[in-house]
Design an enzyme around this catalytic site. Sequence first.
Site, PDB file in Angstrom:
ATOM      1  N   GLY A   1      16.831  40.873 -28.219  1.00  0.00           N
ATOM      2  CA  GLY A   1      16.809  41.427 -26.870  1.00  0.00           C
ATOM      3  C   GLY A   1      17.156  42.906 -26.912  1.00  0.00           C
TER       4      GLY A   1
ATOM      5  N   ASP B   1      29.059  46.864 -20.373  1.00  0.00           N
ATOM      6  CA  ASP B   1      29.092  48.203 -20.961  1.00  0.00           C
ATOM      7  C   ASP B   1      27.819  48.509 -21.748  1.00  0.00           C
ATOM      8  OD1 ASP B   1      32.691  48.372 -21.718  1.00  0.00           O
ATOM      9  OD2 ASP B   1      31.573  48.339 -19.834  1.00  0.00           O
TER      10      ASP B   1
ATOM     11  N   THR C   1      24.535  34.825 -24.654  1.00  0.00           N
ATOM     12  CA  THR C   1      25.877  35.131 -25.160  1.00  0.00           C
ATOM     13  C   THR C   1      26.973  34.974 -24.111  1.00  0.00           C
ATOM     14  OG1 THR C   1      25.629  37.483 -24.597  1.00  0.00           O
ATOM     15  CG2 THR C   1      24.988  36.813 -26.831  1.00  0.00           C
ATOM     16  N   ARG C   2      26.634  34.530 -22.921  1.00  0.00           N
ATOM     17  CA  ARG C   2      27.633  34.408 -21.842  1.00  0.00           C
ATOM     18  C   ARG C   2      28.264  35.771 -21.551  1.00  0.00           C
ATOM     19  NH1 ARG C   2      29.649  29.681 -20.262  1.00  0.00           N
ATOM     20  NH2 ARG C   2      31.731  30.596 -19.970  1.00  0.00           N
ATOM     21  N   ALA C   3      27.411  36.676 -21.120  1.00  0.00           N
ATOM     22  CA  ALA C   3      27.858  38.040 -20.885  1.00  0.00           C
ATOM     23  C   ALA C   3      28.753  38.149 -19.650  1.00  0.00           C
ATOM     24  CB  ALA C   3      26.648  38.962 -20.730  1.00  0.00           C
ATOM     25  N   SER C   4      29.558  39.203 -19.661  1.00  0.00           N
ATOM     26  CA  SER C   4      30.435  39.513 -18.538  1.00  0.00           C
ATOM     27  C   SER C   4      30.162  40.951 -18.122  1.00  0.00           C
ATOM     28  CB  SER C   4      31.896  39.354 -18.964  1.00  0.00           C
ATOM     29  OG  SER C   4      32.776  39.782 -17.953  1.00  0.00           O
TER      30      SER C   4
ATOM     31  N   GLU D   1      23.354  31.509 -28.102  1.00  0.00           N
ATOM     32  CA  GLU D   1      23.273  32.651 -29.026  1.00  0.00           C
ATOM     33  C   GLU D   1      22.049  32.623 -29.934  1.00  0.00           C
ATOM     34  OE1 GLU D   1      26.953  33.827 -30.879  1.00  0.00           O
ATOM     35  OE2 GLU D   1      28.162  33.297 -29.125  1.00  0.00           O
TER      36      GLU D   1
ATOM     37  N   THR E   1      20.233  30.151 -31.011  1.00  0.00           N
ATOM     38  CA  THR E   1      20.104  29.061 -31.973  1.00  0.00           C
ATOM     39  C   THR E   1      19.219  27.922 -31.491  1.00  0.00           C
ATOM     40  OG1 THR E   1      22.064  27.963 -31.086  1.00  0.00           O
ATOM     41  CG2 THR E   1      22.402  29.449 -32.965  1.00  0.00           C
TER      42      THR E   1
ATOM     43  N   TYR F   1      40.961  44.021 -24.259  1.00  0.00           N
ATOM     44  CA  TYR F   1      39.994  44.695 -25.122  1.00  0.00           C
ATOM     45  C   TYR F   1      40.757  45.603 -26.064  1.00  0.00           C
ATOM     46  CZ  TYR F   1      35.037  46.031 -25.485  1.00  0.00           C
ATOM     47  OH  TYR F   1      33.732  46.200 -25.872  1.00  0.00           O
TER      48      TYR F   1
END
Lengths: 633, 633
Positions: free
Chosen positions: A211, A278, A291-294, A343, A345, A553
Amino acid sequence: MASNSSGGGSDRQRIAQQRLRIIAGHLRRPVDVDSTILAAECKAQDSKTDVSSEGKTVPRRRQEIMKWNGWGYSDTKFLFNKKGQAEFTGKRYKLSGMIMPALKDWLEDTFGTNLQHKSPATPILTSSAVQPPTLNEAFVEELKSTGIPFSHDAEDRVFRAHGHCLHEIFALREGKVGRVPDLVVWPNCHNDVVRIVELACKHNVCLIPYGGGTSVSSGLECPPEETRSIVSLDTSQMSRILWIDEKNLTAHMEAGIVGQDLERLLNESGYCTGHEPDSMEFSSLGGWVATRASGMKKNIYGNIEDLVIRVKMVTPQGVIEKSCLGPRMSTGPDIHHFIMGSEGTLGVVTEVTMKIRPMPEYQKYGSVVFPNFEQGVACLREVAKQRCAPASIRLMDNEQFKFGHALKPQVSSMFTSFLDGLKTFYITKFKGFDPNCLCVATLLFEGHREKVLQHEKQVYDIAAQFGGLAAGEDNGQRGYMLTFVIAYLRDLGMDYYVIGESFETSVPWDRVLDICRNVKLRIIQECKDKGVQFQPLASCRATQTYDSGACVYFYFAFNYRGLSDPVHVFEEVEHAAREEILANGGSLSHHHGVGKLRKEWMREAVSNVGMGMLKSVKDYVDPNNIFGNRNLL
Amino acid sequence: MASNSSGGGSDRQRIAQQRLRIIAGHLRRPVDVDSTILAAECKAQDSKTDVSSEGKTVPRRRQEIMKWNGWGYSDTKFLFNKKGQAEFTGKRYKLSGMIMPALKDWLEDTFGTNLQHKSPATPILTSSAVQPPTLNEAFVEELKSTGIPFSHDAEDRVFRAHGHCLHEIFALREGKVGRVPDLVVWPNCHNDVVRIVELACKHNVCLIPYGGGTSVSSGLECPPEETRSIVSLDTSQMSRILWIDEKNLTAHMEAGIVGQDLERLLNESGYCTGHEPDSMEFSSLGGWVATRASGMKKNIYGNIEDLVIRVKMVTPQGVIEKSCLGPRMSTGPDIHHFIMGSEGTLGVVTEVTMKIRPMPEYQKYGSVVFPNFEQGVACLREVAKQRCAPASIRLMDNEQFKFGHALKPQVSSMFTSFLDGLKTFYITKFKGFDPNCLCVATLLFEGHREKVLQHEKQVYDIAAQFGGLAAGEDNGQRGYMLTFVIAYLRDLGMDYYVIGESFETSVPWDRVLDICRNVKLRIIQECKDKGVQFQPLASCRATQTYDSGACVYFYFAFNYRGLSDPVHVFEEVEHAAREEILANGGSLSHHHGVGKLRKEWMREAVSNVGMGMLKSVKDYVDPNNIFGNRNLL
């Protein structure tokens, strides 16, 4: 499905026709007269389309505008100019073209760097460094007949062989190239992907979806043991908004669309998803789902699992997709959650229906200075408890506060820097804040102006209870602006023997301080034990708040001069840091994901039975491991 | 996991000890000095504990306080007294002991019922109606040695052989009993469940978890083809709050705790989960997790998937549980979502960590009258768009408005009924609302008093834009109060040849009106076609709002006099209604789940690949189908 209406009667006929129209309307793609965006037909033979005509950021040959061995756009980088001042080149960012007078000193003080000691990157990829492709001829032959564009050009293949983990970029800078895809293919639409997956299954070719290429979990690394032909399935040309549904406030997109394009295109119609990771300049919708983004503003818009209404994914077993667009359902275990976090797979996410919101009427930044990190965390915890968090609230530690100062651009006005000095004086001398303890929270409010001002007051009042002092909008705005340029800074560091990485976790509230302190101490100790000659930078910020905890972070960087195997040292310290995080009750990841980098802890994270469940799904969906990036399991 | 700190130094020792304490603290159960509730040790030989000593609602022998062939408590029912007035017996509810003067007429007008024509239930279960248990002797022998209480008493077995689908209650009222569990077992804690599951696997016994027994999806029905011994695993005695964590606002409970006990016990400490499904008097935490439950006040507290921090489930493969209590993670597909919605097919949920909130300072009910349903829906849609929904907002149609009137208790005061009449006059004559079109929304606000009043104003202002008229707090309060007594009404109906059911869906906003109209029309048409002699009641309400759609709840009831097989007619109409829902874009279920009742549409709902994923998980976790309720797949 409609019952046979017995008897006549114009009334019944009218009703029946009405119902038929409704049912047919349900089956039609909901293209409304108000929808401003209509998708063009997918043409497999689509010639090279350039960025401007399609409104797309990402061209097929990404290396035309992006670095092959570093972060982001080729025209943008940090460097030291002839006067020895740090400069940010290019024209794309607010900071572009500016001098950062304090950066050099900060680098020297923090890392012991010396501008005389350079460790530059290999500027050009030598084709001989790249193994010739292992092509599955039968696959390629059939692929040719589909008309779907592909390449086995060395540059195209290398570009897609990696994400942005430190060890990946370090290797590229040394001109070292490991296992790379043998072929790159650019589907234009869902049906292209179906065809590609069918061919891959037929000819036993390994597919790795690609991606945005921003993975920091080694998710995109090609498994070196893979003997089959590896095909990188690049989704960037499959990036249309297919429809916008203003009645239900949803929109349907192809999964290759990247964050900046998605928001820009929706903004043209007065909408947004509000999903702003980001990485949003480059990361894709399909990648977020996988990826279960935030996103930065999840307090308003939610994380990816809150945004998604329906996902379509192509797998070796076929296409998986729910039949309904309902907002929330109880139809057994939620299959979206088999897809989110997979992810790459299990298959390729091709299309997604997401929630959209009207663009906010008003935005206001803010910042608060706290005497110390503990008070700041306590304030964030109280804000979370009162459920009055702004769109974004981030608390950085003292190290990041100083780092932020180092990135301050040279201001044209003497007056502005005088004001800055005045502010510093006020905060340190007048209010007694210790500049080596204080920390800053940056805030962003969004919404109706009246509500924003009310909300702002509530948050600043809470901050005051914890010794917090409002420090102005511009400090807040700058904090967020820096978000997109920070990633470029690592490349500068790497020019001067400094390597580093960010990593993150989520943790219950009562563990936040412990984790921040313990992980930083652990990093410092591990570096010392491993012979790192200069004290590392170990810094953190609380970057998201939740009811029961926070996202933390970390930044970790050090000067590796004198080390024979700096990447190995880095990896050991990073590993120890993750062990420390887990020991302190933190999660394996809040949003970066597992990839291959964190696989070893998966069993502990989800238990044996959880691993078994994930494996059973993988074995069913992809028994021949066509989607062979070997992430997660 | 901590690195070996080389060298001495008191400073380092101090830090090391500090870190060790922290890590040990993480491993300890977080029992805080402020935690007011500490669990007693689980004793497998625990003798009969009564309700009052444990604060538990549900005794082992439920039939001591609950009806064996109808809804709810034995001491509570609707009946017609000697004067022919409808009365609600008992003392448990606000409505208890009251007369409902208008109910008789409403039943007669709506269904054509005649108080002379009765269809009473079989009052007592005859043991001969129940087949002797098929006991797996080896299993029972080993079970005896565990000391875990069990029974093969006919009454205990029959009680747990069903949920509350119409066909299940109808059969019981006729004294008909089909396949029932052969044994009932009452584990007291997680370890008891582990033991039971081990034994069941060892001896190939079918286990059906039983929580509140409130399933309306045929989820609890014993598959008639099941030849193995069926054991009902009743979780009601496994119902402690093990700890409350005030720092993180979480609490950890055994999964057999029922809603009313959970809230009452948490309230004692000033907290709540805020999860209030209509079934909360009897439904259990484990059941909520297994069925993806939704609560009335989800706008504040979230649905079960938003409330759960960590779940522990015992499966044939072992115990599944995440290692971390972090608020949100990216560690592959979220295994919680393999558990939630599994409807008893994979294992037994034994313990859950959930979010808790401080109890709200202030609560205020409200109601709004709309000229018609369309305006009401448009208002709800706007409230959702502005994201200012109260804790609860429900819009009932005209039929339910009238139904609500029928349930009005006789008021002691002439003045109050005068006021009521005045209100009716104002709404109908003065404002011109047509009493056969108007509908009512009930509202509940919660939170800080000041915020509630502000919020209330915003919502009423929006309502006014859609012709809505504020109609007072008491109408709102009564609407919510009726929630818990509605279920008792069906038993009254069934005493007079009226059978009925509720069913629900979730649907995008632009389909709400269509679905409401079309499903009601379909029900009426189907009943007519099948020879139902009196027009059925077909009524709906929008019961939850979301960003992209709503939950719609239907009531369907009819007088079955003259039908030879009323349940069969009912089932056909119910089936057609679900087909109509699906055709109109509604989901298979918003929160009731699939069970066995809606299995036939699962493949369509989740696609072939989705079914395959669910089956692969089932085949891995439970290859011998020990958890053999045969729900979902």
